[in-house]
Design an enzyme around this catalytic site. Structure first.
Site, PDB file in Angstrom:
ATOM      1  N   HIS A  79       0.838  -1.197   0.000  1.00 58.91           N
ATOM      2  CA  HIS A  79       0.000   0.000   0.000  1.00 58.91           C
ATOM      3  C   HIS A  79       0.873   1.247   0.000  1.00 58.91           C
ATOM      4  O   HIS A  79       1.805   1.355   0.803  1.00 58.91           O
ATOM      5  CB  HIS A  79      -0.892  -0.009   1.254  1.00 58.91           C
ATOM      6  N   SER A  80       0.588   2.177  -0.901  1.00 58.92           N
ATOM      7  CA  SER A  80       1.164   3.515  -0.853  1.00 58.92           C
ATOM      8  C   SER A  80       2.695   3.477  -0.930  1.00 58.92           C
ATOM      9  O   SER A  80       3.248   2.965  -1.911  1.00 58.92           O
ATOM     10  CB  SER A  80       0.652   4.206   0.418  1.00 58.92           C
TER      11      SER A  80
END
Length: 238
Positions: A79-80
């Site tokens: 994520h991210s």
């Protein structure tokens, strides 16, 4: 590919492995093994925090976990910020990975540092906050509302658990051999916020990766866990 996978779910900046608590049980219920490590220096591993913790540290964290469990057929989800970690790990141990999934995350190439993959205005905010309250080596926690989290219960759950993130992880560039390209990629974009990662969704599409969209804010594992789990299962099965 076998029907059973090992999901390794990597959190983004400021978070910890706990952020997957709403997603992991859904993947386990579907018959898969799930690991949600916390990267060195944040959350429940904040006691290891130092200015020397960089992207290489986090890549090593994940490679060591996968090798220690002798895990194969791994669906590695980042994520991210952790998109950078996914790319680094895929380059190190491509033979152990079935898929790499970038969840609203950086899609970096050799020589790319995370800070240079952000829009200039946002990168500027990061640099200012690091220089001031971050003492020159930490990224202070960002506002959750900016990331598209609106529900008060979610804010109350996330807010107290977030910790400053080591700046070196954003300034240390990826060093790749090209082996990461052996691992099939997929991208999941969260569309109900300012969509910082749209250029990375476009980069993924240009590489022929499937791009999935979820109508939620940046923190999909918190705000749309069911939809996210379905999407991850679909990617793993494809």
């Amino acid at each position: 590919m076998s029907g059973r996978h090992v999901f390794v779910l990597l959190h983004g900046a400021w978070h910890g492995g706990w952020v997957w608590q709403r997603v992991a049980p859904l993947l386990r219920a579907a018959g898969h093994e799930v690991h949600t490590p916390t990267l060195s220096g944040v959350s429940d591993r904040a006691h290891l925090l130092s200015p020397q913790i960089g992207l290489g540290t986090h890549v090593e964290d994940v490679v060591a976990l996968i090798e220690a469990h002798d895990a194969r057929d791994v669906v590695l989800v980042g994520h991210s910020y952790a998109g950078q970690v996914v790319t680094g790990v895929a380059d190190r141990i491509p033979d152990r990975l079935a898929k790499r999934v970038h969840l609203d995350a950086f899609v970096g190439d050799d020589g790319d540092a995370a800070i240079d993959l952000l829009p200039d205005r946002i990168a500027g905010h990061y640099r200012e906050s690091v220089a001031g309250p971050g003492f020159g080596w930490l990224i202070p926690v960002r506002s959750l509302s900016v990331l598209g989290v609106e529900d008060q219960a979610d804010l109350d759950w996330l807010g107290p658990r977030l910790t400053p993130h080591p700046w070196l992880t954003y300034t240390e560039p990826l060093r790749l051999t090209g082996k990461a390209d052996q691992v099939p990629g997929a991208f999941v974009e969260c569309t109900d916020w300012m969509r910082v990662f749209t250029p990375h969704a476009e980069r993924a599409a240009s590489r022929g990766w499937p791009v999935h969209e979820i109508a939620t804010g940046h923190e999909a594992m918190v705000t749309a866990p069911g939809r996210l789990a379905e999407t991850l299962l679909e990617i793993a099965a494809a």
